[in-house]
Design a protein around this motif. Sequence first.
Motif, PDB file in Angstrom:
ATOM      1  N   VAL A 234       0.850  -1.184   0.000  1.00 42.60           N
ATOM      2  CA  VAL A 234       0.000   0.000   0.000  1.00 42.60           C
ATOM      3  C   VAL A 234       0.888   1.237   0.000  1.00 42.60           C
ATOM      4  O   VAL A 234       1.835   1.337   0.793  1.00 42.60           O
ATOM      5  CB  VAL A 234      -0.934  -0.002   1.223  1.00 42.60           C
ATOM      6  CG1 VAL A 234      -1.773   1.267   1.259  1.00 42.60           C
ATOM      7  CG2 VAL A 234      -1.832  -1.230   1.197  1.00 42.60           C
ATOM      8  N   THR A 242      -2.124  -5.229  -0.017  1.00 45.07           N
ATOM      9  CA  THR A 242      -3.425  -5.679  -0.509  1.00 45.07           C
ATOM     10  C   THR A 242      -3.226  -7.008  -1.226  1.00 45.07           C
ATOM     11  O   THR A 242      -2.282  -7.170  -2.008  1.00 45.07           O
ATOM     12  CB  THR A 242      -4.045  -4.673  -1.491  1.00 45.07           C
ATOM     13  OG1 THR A 242      -3.148  -4.435  -2.574  1.00 45.07           O
ATOM     14  CG2 THR A 242      -4.363  -3.357  -0.795  1.00 45.07           C
ATOM     15  N   GLN A 244      -5.560 -10.099  -3.297  1.00 47.25           N
ATOM     16  CA  GLN A 244      -6.866 -10.357  -3.905  1.00 47.25           C
ATOM     17  C   GLN A 244      -7.023 -11.839  -4.195  1.00 47.25           C
ATOM     18  O   GLN A 244      -6.199 -12.446  -4.882  1.00 47.25           O
ATOM     19  CB  GLN A 244      -7.038  -9.562  -5.196  1.00 47.25           C
ATOM     20  CG  GLN A 244      -8.446  -9.671  -5.789  1.00 47.25           C
ATOM     21  CD  GLN A 244      -8.626  -8.831  -7.036  1.00 47.25           C
ATOM     22  OE1 GLN A 244      -8.230  -9.236  -8.115  1.00 47.25           O
ATOM     23  NE2 GLN A 244      -9.224  -7.660  -6.893  1.00 47.25           N
ATOM     24  N   THR A 276     -11.639  -5.617   4.202  1.00 45.30           N
ATOM     25  CA  THR A 276     -11.901  -6.538   3.098  1.00 45.30           C
ATOM     26  C   THR A 276     -13.088  -6.022   2.292  1.00 45.30           C
ATOM     27  O   THR A 276     -14.106  -5.626   2.862  1.00 45.30           O
ATOM     28  CB  THR A 276     -12.200  -7.961   3.609  1.00 45.30           C
ATOM     29  OG1 THR A 276     -11.068  -8.453   4.317  1.00 45.30           O
ATOM     30  CG2 THR A 276     -12.516  -8.892   2.441  1.00 45.30           C
ATOM     31  N   THR A 373     -10.826  -8.521  -1.950  1.00 43.79           N
ATOM     32  CA  THR A 373      -9.614  -7.716  -1.830  1.00 43.79           C
ATOM     33  C   THR A 373      -9.421  -7.348  -0.372  1.00 43.79           C
ATOM     34  O   THR A 373     -10.241  -6.611   0.202  1.00 43.79           O
ATOM     35  CB  THR A 373      -9.709  -6.446  -2.691  1.00 43.79           C
ATOM     36  OG1 THR A 373      -9.983  -6.825  -4.055  1.00 43.79           O
ATOM     37  CG2 THR A 373      -8.419  -5.658  -2.649  1.00 43.79           C
ATOM     38  N   SER A 374      -8.381  -7.866   0.224  1.00 42.86           N
ATOM     39  CA  SER A 374      -8.110  -7.646   1.649  1.00 42.86           C
ATOM     40  C   SER A 374      -6.881  -6.763   1.811  1.00 42.86           C
ATOM     41  O   SER A 374      -5.885  -6.926   1.099  1.00 42.86           O
ATOM     42  CB  SER A 374      -7.893  -8.975   2.372  1.00 42.86           C
ATOM     43  OG  SER A 374      -9.034  -9.800   2.280  1.00 42.86           O
ATOM     44  N   ARG A 375      -6.978  -5.856   2.740  1.00 49.42           N
ATOM     45  CA  ARG A 375      -5.815  -5.065   3.143  1.00 49.42           C
ATOM     46  C   ARG A 375      -5.317  -5.635   4.469  1.00 49.42           C
ATOM     47  O   ARG A 375      -6.067  -5.689   5.440  1.00 49.42           O
ATOM     48  CB  ARG A 375      -6.180  -3.596   3.289  1.00 49.42           C
ATOM     49  CG  ARG A 375      -5.015  -2.712   3.739  1.00 49.42           C
ATOM     50  CD  ARG A 375      -5.369  -1.245   3.635  1.00 49.42           C
ATOM     51  NE  ARG A 375      -4.284  -0.396   4.119  1.00 49.42           N
ATOM     52  CZ  ARG A 375      -4.261   0.928   3.993  1.00 49.42           C
ATOM     53  NH1 ARG A 375      -5.279   1.539   3.392  1.00 49.42           N
ATOM     54  NH2 ARG A 375      -3.249   1.625   4.457  1.00 49.42           N
TER      55      ARG A 375
END
Length: 809
Positions: A234, A242, A244, A276, A373-375
């Motif tokens: 990021v 991130t 995905q 997310t 999509t998770s951070r």
Amino acid sequence: MQVLPGSYRLHATNLLDSDGKPIYVPGAWSCTVSTDDAAQGAAGGSASGATSNASGTVSGTTGSSAAGRTSVRDVTIITEDSGNAKKGDADVTLANGDNVVCTINHSDAPVSLSLKLDIINQYGGTATADDNTVSASGQGKEIRSPKKSESSDPVPVAPGVYKLTGLSLPGYQTGSWACDGGTLQDTYVVDGQTQNGPFLVTGNRANIGCRFTLKDIPASIRVEKSVVGEPALVAGTANEYTVQHIVTVTHQSGVDATYDLTDTPAFDPDVQVVSTQVTLESDDGDDDAGSASRTGRDGQSLRTNATPSAANDNRTGQTPSRTSRGQNSLQPLNITPITLTNGTVQWPLASRRVLKMQDTTTGHSGRHVYRMTSRIRVPFGSSTHNNRCTTGGATNTATGTAVGTGTGTGSVATTSAATGSIASSTGSATGGNGLHNTVSLTHYDGALQPINSTPLTSQACVDTPEPIESTTLVIEKSSGLRSVELGEQVAYRLRIRNTGNTPAIKPVVVDLLPRGFRFEPGSVRVQNATATNVEMASSRELRITLDRIDMPGSTTGNATASSTAGNTAAGTGNPDTTGSRLTGSTGTSSRDVLITYRLRAGVGSQEGDGINRAHIQCVAPRSPSGLADCSNESRWKVQVTGGIFSEEACLAGQIFVDCNGNSIKDREELGIPGVRLYLENGTWLVSDEQGKYSHCGLRPRTHVLKVDSRTLPRRSRLVTSSPQNVGDANSLFIDARKGMLHRADFIEGSCSNTVIEQVKARQAQGPSTSVQTEKGQPALKFDSKQGIPARPRQQGTDGASQPLSKTRH
């Protein structure tokens, strides 16, 4: 035909159906006799008999006689139990001379036909008999299966052959016909040509019902989970990424599928999920979308654009929205994670969602694509023991043939309700290692009962990324100038901010000078840091080494002040540093580092682009040079003009009243506004409220500047001020040279009260660029030049057409 007198049996041949029953109902025989009296006494008299034909009409003929009588001859009907007689047979007796014609008429037996369409939806099919029909056509008539609002009574038809037309629907088995009467044939010969059926052959007295049955085919679907590329850092962070995951549910065969889909992340225990987002790509035209607030594993509240669920929606936690059929839509899903009693977090991606079969006519692709999509945040100093994805056995224990490769990045699983089997990939990753993720799918039949006892699963994993231990800096370059003259200095300012997670130790600011620019030694000034070295690494590369750049809000043991540093005149060597950090106090450094320095636009700068570029390099042990770029590149552009080094020259001067006769304008002496002055090329100037004027753009040669006497105050008297007047106080010769500024003053030497009053009156009018004239002066004219009869007319100027003065010899 001719027969002998006697008794004869009449018989009619009938068409029979498959059961041996006649197609037609037999009628009664009737005979008509014509008697020839002359022939009755003759020997070898003749009689008429009868035979039957396929139409059921029997007739016999004898030779005709010109004389005779006609009568109806009785026939004796024979019953079926009388010897070998058949129903409808009869006996008739013929005498000599009888001409007999016997007739029998058959009538059709009553026949009825009914059709019925049965659609069996066992696995979720949605077709109904109300929307579809089957038909039978023949004997000039067509019959269709009734819909819900239509009568289902049998339809009277004529005996014969009928072609049956069934129904074919996607997702359903091939249908079959079953009739409780008549004969079903796959083919039938019509006019000598064999045609494909099926055909129904009906007989008399038949009440036939035919049924066409369709059964839905259980859906076969496939689920696949994968990771898109590698985790991406990021921007502005050093330990947040991130990642995905994609889950693809594909319809392979059968009717529309109904399923539940649950995602279970099993990430590295050190990883914290910050947020997310889940989207669904579909072309069904009825995808549900929405979002909800949720909490990550690190306790942070996660927010998406929440929308309330629609009433009476049978899909939990989802808000229906519509898109045109056959067009892909990408919509956010409203997902609320569920925490099980054992602490496992699950994401219900779909509940009773319908996946339509692939259909080219409607544009349905038969596929749902979920993008998660998770951070994530990987803490600094966290263990690397679980960072790698490890290979283990497949998590699905149901019987089935393995498909896919299962390399640890994703796996595939399929299900078929027809066999109740599941196939999943082997070699899947083990949860708790890396960014492991498992998705499970439950497939339902038409009664919303699970088709398989074990859910379908698919897995994917990617290694946990490691935090970047270096610093991320942001640099911004600016200046107060956009244009400079050749030889002038430009002051630049650099603003540096540490957006990373660790201090930048000994960062180097690399400033690339534009072509022709030179660094001014000793001009570097630094705030909130200390410049430990300033040097010119080359003729155009300035390098400023700082001691450190802290993160905003970080606490240090020293408060910082400004420092100055410089380098030798040659641009290399040890810095001349004055100033350092203040000691003995504690504070928080939350300010950006500011650096100012100066460059000079030198020879060749006009040929360059004027762009100054700056970036920062940080310590990087793995780099061959020990340094690596750790910031953006910032630029500032200036335009370089010639200035005094231009090819053209300038003039500047003042016309004033010289009362003490020293040819110098003293403080108390007045400038004369509104006086017009001419150059030899027709260019004219007007003095301002202080009597000043200037003009640039002169070519490097001799020019003449002359005062328009008509714009002077009345009774003015100009006096010579320099040899450039060449004896004429109203004009000056100017020898212009490249880039030079020339002084050109005119002096009024009378200093009379009349002139002073007029000058003050002009100054009282304020700033003005218009030409001034006084009463009694000749009026200004803008027509052709006149008043010099001895000289030919000259081309007019841009300003005005005034009489030319006599040429000086």
